[in-house]
Design an enzyme around this catalytic site. Structure first.
Site: not given
Length: 701
Positions: A84, A371, A157
């Protein structure tokens, strides 16, 4: 650990290869094939599954192999995001429709009309920061809510399913999709051997394979695409009752994509096409909007559903569980500094607020772990939440201190708890009533590297998705498979993919094989679980069947020259404006053209710099002399011929015939000669966006 149960084809040079109980491929060491180890040299027994409690339980923190693998992957690149990397962020506001206190205690859903500030980042997955916007790729759709009880991120998404079922495979997926390491290309493309080799050995990816070969991966703009939370989450109300939920974003303007040839030309003409579109819409006050919807279901439905709701490669058709609209997102402000906000924003699936909780989806569990790790490396240390775009907009208090780039520290004597200092001097304390509580799900089971039994169905929903598409969309999927696989140099990889497609749809497989010039049809891949062939098509999965109701938010490109009929142009502009569409003039020169009434207009684009791929529909309004002049200009002919080939609606003045003839246009119902009073009908016709009947004739080969 799980024991592989069936033989399966291995890659050249590999040792023994077997399928596990969920169909995952295990390739074993042996002979000259070395043993896979962790970075500490510890031999790995299973590289396909993370460690869980039972078949469907949560992932375990003690899984050092997963931690080692993901830790290294998360820190591969600096400062660009590993995935991304190319993104565009904007600010907005979310307004709640009604109180949802019956299903969640989340504060932002307690009051009708409650408004919550948001930040949204759209992105592509595989390309680097400098890659073009119209690459065939999944689009990230990440939304941050700055709630009164902290930041909540839906890191989703534009496709509701994913490639893999277990997060331990994420590094392999991205490695395979990115540039091949020995040559550094191709950029932002999956049309190469490594990617399709990986896909051919991962039957769980076949559902996603059909989605990424569909028009979903070449959206017209961010404004015309859906968003999905992908995973199953939990909502928990004040009484501790849990309801499963899947998050959906529905664009108010409807769905729209471009066609592949158009995408290729857009990337050359304007690699910032999606960024520019969103920027211009907000600057023009045409604020993009989405409705947030919930798919809500209980444990009874989850147990009865023929697929595992914890499997991120599966979806729940909207016909089975309707999407309940709960609020509206409006994007109304661009960033003040791209780096300060868009580049430094740090979304995390683990950012949830009281009333929203996780499930045991193994991909979600791994993302929650990964993350935070990623932000530490990319943003330089543990204090990335001090950056304004990442800081909550509610009161904050804790004892975290120091570290790289600390912008705030505890004040006073106390920097620990419990402590003996009362009142404000003692600092913050826990709150049993308002504090976050995990849903007390009962769990038991052996520690295993294995997946749920229903995870092994890899083809049924892929088949359902394909059969849910219109004939036009099915053709596009076929064409995309042929294009991508034609770039694969290894015949065995192409054959394996076609073998998988045979389990999805035999006619599709036959057409792909024919497009690749295969002399013989390969054997169908052996499914780990029988394919369910009678699932009902889901019309909600089609773009064409969920298109817009008007031409609002679209752009009409109009070719003008000296002598263009001023009244005709004025009528067309008025009709487009009334429909909420934009009109952009394209002329021989940007300095201006003189219309038939003597007035002067300045085109936005010069004809050789403003091709028809920039527009949703076109109008050709030159004077007779202007048409003759443009008929000798290659780019003017391309403007018309591309619009024709891309199945766009074309309006033209009677004087445009010379240009239409030179461009090779064959008249059909999607080509309209404008006369007085005809503009309104033409704009209404454009609401369907494309004249798809033409495409079959234009692309007959």
């Amino acid at each position: 650990m799980s024991q592989p149960s069936s033989r399966a084809p291995g890659a050249a040079g590999a040792g023994a290869a077997e399928r596990g109980p969920s169909g995952e491929l295990h390739q074993s060491a042996g002979g000259d094939v070395p043993v896979l180890t962790t970075s500490q040299g510890i031999p790995v027994s299973d590289d396909q599954n993370s460690l869980k409690v039972g078949r469907r339980g949560p992932s375990l923190l003690e899984d050092f192999h997963f931690r080692d693998k993901m830790f290294h992957f998360d820190h591969e690149r600096i400062p660009e995001r590993v995935v991304h990397a190319r993104g565009f962020g904007v600010h907005g506001v979310f307004e709640n429709y009604e109180s949802l206190s019956d299903i969640t205690s989340a504060d932002l859903f307690q009051r009708a009309g409650e408004k919550t500030d948001t930040f949204v980042r759209f992105s592509t997955v595989a390309g680097n920061k400098g890659s073009p916007d119209l690459a065939r790729d999944v689009r990230g759709f990440a939304v941050r809510f700055y709630t009164k009880e902290g930041n909540w991120d839906i890191v989703g998404n534009n496709i509701p399913v994913f490639f893999i079922q277990d997060a331990i495979k994420f590094p392999d997926l991205i490695h395979a999709a990115k540039q091949e390491p020995d040559r550094g290309f191709p950029q932002a493309q999956t049309a190469h051997d490594n990617f399709w080799d990986f896909m051919s050995l991962m039957p769980e990816a076949m559902h996603m394979a059909v989605w990424i070969m569909s028009d979903r991966t070449i959206p017209r703009s961010f404004r015309f695409m859906e968003g999905f939370g992908v995973h199953t989450f939990r909502l928990v109300n004040a009484d501790g009752k849990s309801t499963f939920v899947k998050f959906h974003w529905k664009p108010v303007l409807g769905l729209q994509s471009v066609v592949w040839n158009e995408a290729l030309k857009l990337n050359g003409m304007d690699p910032d096409y999606h960024r520019r579109d969103l920027w211009e819409a907000i600057q023009n006050g045409d604020y993009p909007e989405w409705e947030l919807g919930f798919q809500l279901f209980d444990e009874e439905f989850a147990q009865a559903f023929p697929f595992d709701v914890l499997d991120a490669t599966k979806l729940i058709p909207e016909e089975d569980v309707p999407v309940r609209p709960v609020g509206k997102l409006t994007l109304n402000r661009t960033v003040e500094n791209f780096f300060f906000e868009t580049e430094q924003v740090a979304f995390q699936t683990g950012n949830v607020v009281p009333g929203i909780d996780f499930t045991n989806d193994p991909l979600l569990q791994g993302r929650n772990f990964s993350y935070l790790d990623t932000q530490l490396k990319r943003l330089g240390g543990p204090n990335f939440t001090h950056i304004p775009i990442n800081a909550p907009r509610c009161p904050m208090a804790n004892f975290q201190q120091d570290g790289h780039m600390a912008m705030r520290n505890p004040k006073g004597r106390a920097n620990y708890e419990p402590n003996s200092w009362g009142g404000a001097m003692g600092g913050p304390r826990e709150d049993p009533e308002r504090g976050f509580r995990s849903f007390p799900e009962e769990l038991s089971g052996q520690k295993l590297r294995i997946r749920g039994e229903l995870f092994a169905d890899h083809y049924s929903q892929a088949r359902q998705f394909f059969l849910s598409q219109s004939e036009t969309e099915q053709t596009h999927i076929k064409d995309a498979f042929v294009f991508e696989l034609s770039k694969v140099e290894t015949p065995a990889i192409r054959e394996r993919i076609v073998g998988h497609i045979l389990n999805i749809d035999e006619d599709l497989a036959a057409k792909v094989a024919d497009g690749l010039g295969m002399k013989e049809m390969p054997q169908a891949a052996e499914p780990a679980r029988p394919v369910v062939r009678d699932l009902k098509p889901s019309p909600k999965l089609s773009i064409v069947q969920n298109g817009p109701e008007s031409f609002k938010g679209r752009k009409l490109g109009v070719i003008v020259t000296d002598g263009t009929d001023a009244a005709l142009l004025a009528e067309l502009e008025a009709a487009a404006k009334a429909a909420g569409a934009l009109v952009e003039l394209v002329g021989p020169k940007v300095g201006g053209v003189t219309l038939s009434d003597g007035s002067t207009r300045e085109p936005k684009q010069k004809v050789n710099g403003g091709p028809s791929v920039l527009y949703d529909a076109v109008a050709i309004l030159p004077s007779k002399e202007g048409a003759a002049l443009l008929a000798r200009e290659a780019t003017a002919k391309d403007f018309v011929s591309d619009a024709f080939a891309h199945a766009k609606f074309i309006a033209h003045s009677p004087d445009a015939e010379a240009l239409l003839d030179k461009a090779g246009v064959e008249k059909d119902a999607g080509i309209v000669e404008l006369g007085k009073g005809g503009a309104k009908a033409f704009i209404a016709q454009c609401a369907t966006l494309r004249f798809w009947e033409r495409e079959a004739k234009v692309h007959a080969v």
